[in-house]
Design a protein around this motif. Structure first.
Motif, short mmCIF file in Angstrom:
data_model
loop_
_atom_site.label_atom_id
_atom_site.label_comp_id
_atom_site.label_asym_id
_atom_site.label_seq_id
_atom_site.Cartn_x
_atom_site.Cartn_y
_atom_site.Cartn_z
N UNK A 165 -11.36 -6.08 -12.88
CA UNK A 165 -10.90 -6.37 -14.24
C UNK A 165 -10.05 -7.64 -14.31
N UNK A 166 -9.24 -7.87 -13.30
CA UNK A 166 -8.19 -8.90 -13.40
C UNK A 166 -8.26 -9.98 -12.33
N UNK A 167 -9.21 -9.88 -11.42
CA UNK A 167 -9.40 -10.94 -10.43
C UNK A 167 -8.25 -11.10 -9.46
N UNK A 168 -7.53 -10.02 -9.19
CA UNK A 168 -6.36 -10.08 -8.30
C UNK A 168 -6.66 -9.27 -7.04
N UNK A 169 -6.16 -9.76 -5.90
CA UNK A 169 -6.27 -9.04 -4.63
C UNK A 169 -4.88 -8.56 -4.26
N UNK A 170 -4.56 -7.34 -4.69
CA UNK A 170 -3.23 -6.76 -4.49
C UNK A 170 -3.43 -5.34 -3.96
N UNK A 171 -3.33 -5.20 -2.65
CA UNK A 171 -3.62 -3.93 -1.99
C UNK A 171 -2.53 -2.91 -2.29
N UNK A 172 -2.92 -1.66 -2.33
CA UNK A 172 -1.99 -0.61 -2.75
C UNK A 172 -0.87 -0.34 -1.75
N UNK A 173 -1.05 -0.73 -0.49
CA UNK A 173 0.01 -0.51 0.50
C UNK A 173 1.12 -1.56 0.43
N UNK A 174 0.88 -2.64 -0.26
CA UNK A 174 1.89 -3.70 -0.37
C UNK A 174 3.06 -3.22 -1.21
N UNK A 175 4.27 -3.51 -0.76
CA UNK A 175 5.47 -3.12 -1.50
C UNK A 175 5.89 -4.26 -2.41
N UNK A 176 5.44 -4.20 -3.64
CA UNK A 176 5.87 -5.18 -4.64
C UNK A 176 7.24 -4.78 -5.18
N UNK A 177 7.97 -5.73 -5.76
CA UNK A 177 9.31 -5.42 -6.26
C UNK A 177 9.28 -4.54 -7.50
N UNK A 178 10.45 -4.03 -7.88
CA UNK A 178 10.57 -3.20 -9.08
C UNK A 178 10.26 -4.01 -10.33
N UNK A 179 10.59 -5.29 -10.31
CA UNK A 179 10.36 -6.15 -11.47
C UNK A 179 9.65 -7.42 -11.00
N UNK A 180 8.48 -7.67 -11.56
CA UNK A 180 7.80 -8.94 -11.32
C UNK A 180 6.95 -9.27 -12.53
N UNK A 181 6.61 -10.55 -12.65
CA UNK A 181 5.84 -11.02 -13.80
C UNK A 181 4.63 -11.80 -13.32
N UNK A 182 3.49 -11.53 -13.93
CA UNK A 182 2.27 -12.28 -13.65
C UNK A 182 1.90 -13.04 -14.91
N UNK A 183 1.77 -14.37 -14.77
CA UNK A 183 1.37 -15.18 -15.91
C UNK A 183 -0.11 -15.00 -16.19
N UNK A 184 -0.94 -15.29 -15.19
CA UNK A 184 -2.38 -15.06 -15.26
C UNK A 184 -2.79 -14.55 -13.89
N UNK A 185 -3.51 -13.45 -13.85
CA UNK A 185 -3.76 -12.78 -12.58
C UNK A 185 -4.93 -13.35 -11.79
N UNK A 186 -5.80 -14.12 -12.42
CA UNK A 186 -7.04 -14.54 -11.77
C UNK A 186 -6.76 -15.38 -10.52
N UNK A 187 -7.34 -14.97 -9.41
CA UNK A 187 -7.24 -15.73 -8.17
C UNK A 187 -5.99 -15.48 -7.35
N UNK A 188 -5.13 -14.56 -7.78
CA UNK A 188 -3.92 -14.25 -7.00
C UNK A 188 -4.32 -13.39 -5.80
N UNK A 189 -3.85 -13.79 -4.61
CA UNK A 189 -4.10 -13.05 -3.37
C UNK A 189 -2.76 -12.85 -2.67
N UNK A 190 -2.42 -11.58 -2.43
CA UNK A 190 -1.11 -11.26 -1.86
C UNK A 190 -1.28 -10.45 -0.58
N UNK A 191 -0.71 -10.97 0.50
CA UNK A 191 -0.75 -10.27 1.79
C UNK A 191 0.41 -9.29 1.88
N UNK A 192 0.41 -8.51 2.96
CA UNK A 192 1.52 -7.60 3.22
C UNK A 192 2.70 -8.41 3.74
N UNK A 193 3.50 -8.88 2.80
CA UNK A 193 4.68 -9.69 3.11
C UNK A 193 5.90 -8.98 2.55
N UNK A 194 7.04 -9.64 2.61
CA UNK A 194 8.28 -9.10 2.03
C UNK A 194 8.54 -9.80 0.71
#
Length: 216
Positions: free
Chosen positions: A100-129
């Motif tokens: 739906x949104x063209x984002x690669x954001x795996x469910x095991x990744x710990x994203x912060x409590x608050x974050x903002x996405x301007x446009x999701x297309x092409x975003x790729x996030x690894x297991x980082x801090x």
């Protein structure tokens, strides 16, 4: 209280279930009743995030707002993963978000409590801090290098076509200018990160608080 727009909150489980069943008509569909158990927690996490973002109306979740729905699908998959350890439904939600949104954001990744996405297309996030009050725009990438993942402190902005890779420590208040790649490099924090004429990364003191544009 969080109000859902275009659909009543009690119909959210059926809405997500229908999307999963239509997009992934598997003969051995996993048990989707876990959505009922984890939906309240996922919506609570989303509510906190929505109310911190200045650009969004407080206490309102629009299921047709692609960025809000993108963040919701991540929170739902991550909540199911943390509370049950069940992978099949989490994988379907991950793939739904990708479709739906063209984002690669795996469910095991710990994203912060608050974050903002301007446009999701092409975003790729690894297991980082990832620190709180993170801003992401299209085609931004956080990735590992030889198995080493970067650290992003609170209040980091990644403008379009940026990357943070490998052994990088991006300190609080770092604003990565469009098209800049931070590879195995630390930032001093409270700075604008940009490319010089010779291609080297340069740092400038930030003249204003960029984060007031995004968060309350």
């Amino acid at each position: 209280m969080l109000k859902t727009v275009h659909i009543e909150q009690e119909h959210m489980v059926a809405y997500v279930r229908t999307q999963l069943e239509r997009l992934f008509p598997l003969p051995d569909m996993p048990d989707l009743t876990v959505l009922v158990r984890c939906m309240p927690v996922a919506l609570k996490r989303l509510h906190r995030c929505i109310n911190e973002v200045k650009l969004w109306a407080p206490d309102r979740f629009d299921v047709l707002h692609s960025t809000q729905y993108c963040i919701f699908l991540y929170y739902l998959a991550n909540t199911i993963w943390k509370e049950t350890g069940e992978r099949s439904v989490c994988t379907l939600l991950f793939l739904l978000n990708k479709a739906l949104n063209g984002i690669d954001l795996f469910y095991e990744i710990e994203m912060p409590e608050v974050f903002f996405i301007g446009h999701s297309v092409g975003i790729v996030l690894a297991k980082a801090s990832y620190g709180n009050y993170l801003v992401l725009y299209q085609n931004s990438t956080v990735g590992k290098n030889h198995g080493v993942a970067p650290v992003l402190e609170d209040r980091v902005i990644m403008y379009p076509n940026t990357a943070i890779i490998g052994r990088s420590h991006v300190r609080s208040g770092s604003v990565i200018a469009q098209g800049v790649s931070v590879i195995n490099t630390d930032t001093p924090g409270d700075c604008l990160v940009f490319s010089g004429s010779d291609g080297r990364i340069l740092f400038k003191d930030v003249k204003r608080d960029f984060f007031r544009d995004f968060f309350n």
